[in-house]
Design a protein around this motif. Structure first.
Motif, PDB file in Angstrom:
ATOM      1  N   ASN A   1       0.811  -1.219   0.000  1.00  0.00           N
ATOM      2  CA  ASN A   1       0.000   0.000   0.000  1.00  0.00           C
ATOM      3  C   ASN A   1       0.841   1.265   0.000  1.00  0.00           C
ATOM      4  OD1 ASN A   1      -3.113  -0.438   0.325  1.00  0.00           O
ATOM      5  ND2 ASN A   1      -2.160  -2.071   1.492  1.00  0.00           N
ATOM      6  N   VAL A   2       2.081   1.192   0.480  1.00  0.00           N
ATOM      7  CA  VAL A   2       2.940   2.382   0.486  1.00  0.00           C
ATOM      8  C   VAL A   2       3.959   2.347  -0.648  1.00  0.00           C
ATOM      9  CG1 VAL A   2       2.676   2.653   2.964  1.00  0.00           C
ATOM     10  CG2 VAL A   2       4.631   1.380   2.080  1.00  0.00           C
ATOM     11  N   ALA A   3       3.935   1.269  -1.462  1.00  0.00           N
ATOM     12  CA  ALA A   3       4.898   1.183  -2.566  1.00  0.00           C
ATOM     13  C   ALA A   3       4.706   2.322  -3.546  1.00  0.00           C
ATOM     14  CB  ALA A   3       4.764  -0.169  -3.267  1.00  0.00           C
ATOM     15  N   LEU A   4       3.460   2.714  -3.763  1.00  0.00           N
ATOM     16  CA  LEU A   4       3.165   3.841  -4.653  1.00  0.00           C
ATOM     17  C   LEU A   4       2.748   5.043  -3.817  1.00  0.00           C
ATOM     18  CD1 LEU A   4       2.826   4.870  -7.563  1.00  0.00           C
ATOM     19  CD2 LEU A   4       0.449   4.125  -7.461  1.00  0.00           C
ATOM     20  N   GLY A   5       3.524   6.074  -3.849  1.00  0.00           N
ATOM     21  CA  GLY A   5       3.206   7.271  -3.081  1.00  0.00           C
ATOM     22  C   GLY A   5       3.966   7.395  -1.784  1.00  0.00           C
ATOM     23  N   GLY A   6       4.543   6.281  -1.295  1.00  0.00           N
ATOM     24  CA  GLY A   6       5.315   6.327  -0.060  1.00  0.00           C
ATOM     25  C   GLY A   6       4.443   6.500   1.169  1.00  0.00           C
ATOM     26  N   MET A   7       5.108   6.510   2.320  1.00  0.00           N
ATOM     27  CA  MET A   7       4.396   6.709   3.581  1.00  0.00           C
ATOM     28  C   MET A   7       4.023   8.182   3.721  1.00  0.00           C
ATOM     29  SD  MET A   7       6.509   4.318   6.263  1.00  0.00           S
ATOM     30  CE  MET A   7       5.420   4.877   7.583  1.00  0.00           C
ATOM     31  N   ASN A   8       2.816   8.413   4.170  1.00  0.00           N
ATOM     32  CA  ASN A   8       2.353   9.792   4.324  1.00  0.00           C
ATOM     33  C   ASN A   8       1.272   9.833   5.394  1.00  0.00           C
ATOM     34  OD1 ASN A   8       2.244  12.612   3.535  1.00  0.00           O
ATOM     35  ND2 ASN A   8       0.239  12.151   2.692  1.00  0.00           N
ATOM     36  N   PHE A   9       1.473  10.693   6.391  1.00  0.00           N
ATOM     37  CA  PHE A   9       0.478  10.870   7.447  1.00  0.00           C
ATOM     38  C   PHE A   9       0.026  12.322   7.425  1.00  0.00           C
ATOM     39  CE2 PHE A   9      -0.799  11.959  11.781  1.00  0.00           C
ATOM     40  CZ  PHE A   9      -1.739  10.970  12.024  1.00  0.00           C
ATOM     41  N   SER A  10      -1.253  12.526   7.225  1.00  0.00           N
ATOM     42  CA  SER A  10      -1.785  13.878   7.084  1.00  0.00           C
ATOM     43  C   SER A  10      -2.939  14.089   8.047  1.00  0.00           C
ATOM     44  CB  SER A  10      -2.261  14.115   5.641  1.00  0.00           C
ATOM     45  OG  SER A  10      -2.921  15.356   5.531  1.00  0.00           O
ATOM     46  N   THR A  11      -2.796  15.084   8.909  1.00  0.00           N
ATOM     47  CA  THR A  11      -3.891  15.432   9.812  1.00  0.00           C
ATOM     48  C   THR A  11      -4.998  16.180   9.068  1.00  0.00           C
ATOM     49  OG1 THR A  11      -2.711  17.460  10.435  1.00  0.00           O
ATOM     50  CG2 THR A  11      -2.378  15.517  11.821  1.00  0.00           C
ATOM     51  N   GLN A  12      -4.621  16.878   7.980  1.00  0.00           N
ATOM     52  CA  GLN A  12      -5.633  17.615   7.216  1.00  0.00           C
ATOM     53  C   GLN A  12      -6.637  16.668   6.572  1.00  0.00           C
ATOM     54  OE1 GLN A  12      -4.170  20.675   4.568  1.00  0.00           O
ATOM     55  NE2 GLN A  12      -2.343  21.016   5.804  1.00  0.00           N
ATOM     56  N   ALA A  13      -6.148  15.499   6.133  1.00  0.00           N
ATOM     57  CA  ALA A  13      -7.058  14.546   5.512  1.00  0.00           C
ATOM     58  C   ALA A  13      -8.044  13.960   6.522  1.00  0.00           C
ATOM     59  CB  ALA A  13      -6.260  13.425   4.855  1.00  0.00           C
ATOM     60  N   MET A  14      -7.679  14.020   7.815  1.00  0.00           N
ATOM     61  CA  MET A  14      -8.548  13.463   8.851  1.00  0.00           C
ATOM     62  C   MET A  14      -9.608  14.457   9.316  1.00  0.00           C
ATOM     63  SD  MET A  14      -5.473  11.731  11.063  1.00  0.00           S
ATOM     64  CE  MET A  14      -6.554  11.258  12.396  1.00  0.00           C
ATOM     65  N   MET A  15      -9.414  15.722   8.992  1.00  0.00           N
ATOM     66  CA  MET A  15     -10.358  16.734   9.452  1.00  0.00           C
ATOM     67  C   MET A  15     -11.686  16.608   8.711  1.00  0.00           C
ATOM     68  SD  MET A  15      -8.696  18.279  11.769  1.00  0.00           S
ATOM     69  CE  MET A  15      -9.710  19.741  12.020  1.00  0.00           C
TER      70      MET A  15
END
Length: 376
Positions: free
Chosen positions: A108-122
């Protein structure tokens, strides 16, 4: 036409645009890649760890179905057996689950890499809007997902049909085999059919991954005006940058003017150029420039020099040569040593005369000898 072309998203996304998208959780992702890795890891896990699981199940069956007379009449025997069952199959099952979890995460992280976003959770009002929901349900993206779903079903169904056709005779012969050979043969067929069926999903992945990269890049493309606006925001608006440069020049000029009272002599043109020269053996082996300017700045230098009784010497060729060849706090060129030494000698003799300690010095000539390569 100009407005139309400026509103067209024809420019590749800038680094800042990509960074902002990641901060919002907007990265290229392929659900099909994650699904394929989960299925293939499960199939590979069953192939690698299947014999261990089969042996554990065999021991469980033997333990469960082998009882003496006392155990048959023991009402607690069933509960005791559950502990044995859990102990036998827990570790083999846990190993295959760990394999699936690790590979699924990597897929799942092979494309796009690891990314944690608080904005996406809002929470967003657009996500809760029925109108926006209908647009997502019947939009282009929904059509793409529907097409992918139909394609996945078709590919998997075709692969299943081909596998069943290929192994049909082997499956039919299982009923004529003897235990436990038919069980092992059935498990072997099941595992290989599962692996090949999961591999068929790779065809969708090969198409979906480039599409997701292209679609992500397409969504982030910018108009020419957006590129210009971003450049202004990151590099600064021209009028702001101009104002900053002006303030920097004014600050540097104020610092330079503060050094004028420390000069030994001001060499002038006599009006257009003014250069403040200092000779301090503790700072430099040769005379150096502490202030210089033309026109208004030169006038200000001369004004400060008169206020602090700094000698002003008119030597037009020398003033121009020093101004054009020497930066602030830099030693004068070697070719000007003789001319500057004569000026400084005149100034020092003049100070002694003013203090009543010597004769009045002879004024130096206006045209000092300047090397041709230093003339301006």
């Amino acid at each position: 036409m100009a407005e139309e072309s400026s509103g067209e998203r024809s420019e590749e996304p800038t680094g800042r645009r990509l960074e902002q998208a990641r901060e919002k959780g907007q990265v290229a992702r392929s659900k099909e890649l994650g699904t394929a890795t989960v299925l293939l890891s499960a199939a590979t896990g069953f192939y690698m760890l299947g014999p261990g699981i089969a042996m554990a199940l065999a021991r469980v069956f033997e333990r469960v179905f082998t009882m003496d007379r006392a155990q048959i009449y023991d009402t607690n025997h069933m509960f005791n057996v559950w502990g044995v069952v859990a102990g036998e199959i827990a570790w083999p099952i846990l190993k295959i689950m760990l394999l699936i979890v690790v590979v699924a995460f990597m897929g799942n992280v092979a494309l796009g890499g690891m990314n944690f976003s608080t904005q996406a959770m809002m929470p967003k009002a657009s996500k809760m809007s029925p109108v926006a929901g209908f647009k997502r349900m019947f939009g282009v993206q929904a059509l793409v997902e529907l097409t992918k779903g139909i394609a996945k079903f078709s590919v998997v169904a075709l692969a299943a049909y081909l596998l069943l056709s290929h192994y049909f005779n082997d499956i039919m012969l299982l009923s004529s085999d003897h235990l436990p050979g038919n069980v092992y043969h059935a498990l072997d067929l099941l595992v290989w059919m599962f692996i090949l069926l999961c591999s068929s999903v790779l065809l969708i992945v090969v198409i979906d991954v480039p599409f997701q990269i292209w679609n992500h890049n397409k969504q982030l493309k910018m108009t020419k005006q957006e590129v210009k606006d971003e450049y202004k925001d990151t590099e600064g608006k021209p009028e702001v940058k101009g104002r900053v440069r002006q303030m920097q020049r004014e600050l540097a000029q104020r610092r330079m003017m503060a050094e004028v009272p420390n000069a030994d002599v001001i060499v002038v043109n006599p009006e257009h150029y003014a250069v403040a020269v200092k000779y301090d053996v503790t700072r430099s082996a040769a005379p150096f420039v502490i202030a210089k300017g033309v026109d208004d700045v030169a006038f200000k230098i001369r004004e400060i020099a008169r206020a602090h009784n700094i000698a002003i010497v008119s030597a037009p060729p020398l003033a121009r040569a020093i101004y054009h060849t020497t930066k602030l706090d830099q030693q004068i060129p070697e070719g000007l040593f003789t001319a500057v030494a004569q000026v400084l000698a005149y100034v020092f003799q003049l100070r002694q005369y003013q203090k009543g300690r010597g004769r009045k010095p002879i004024p130096i000539p206006l045209n000092q000898p300047i090397p041709d390569e230093l003339k301006y």
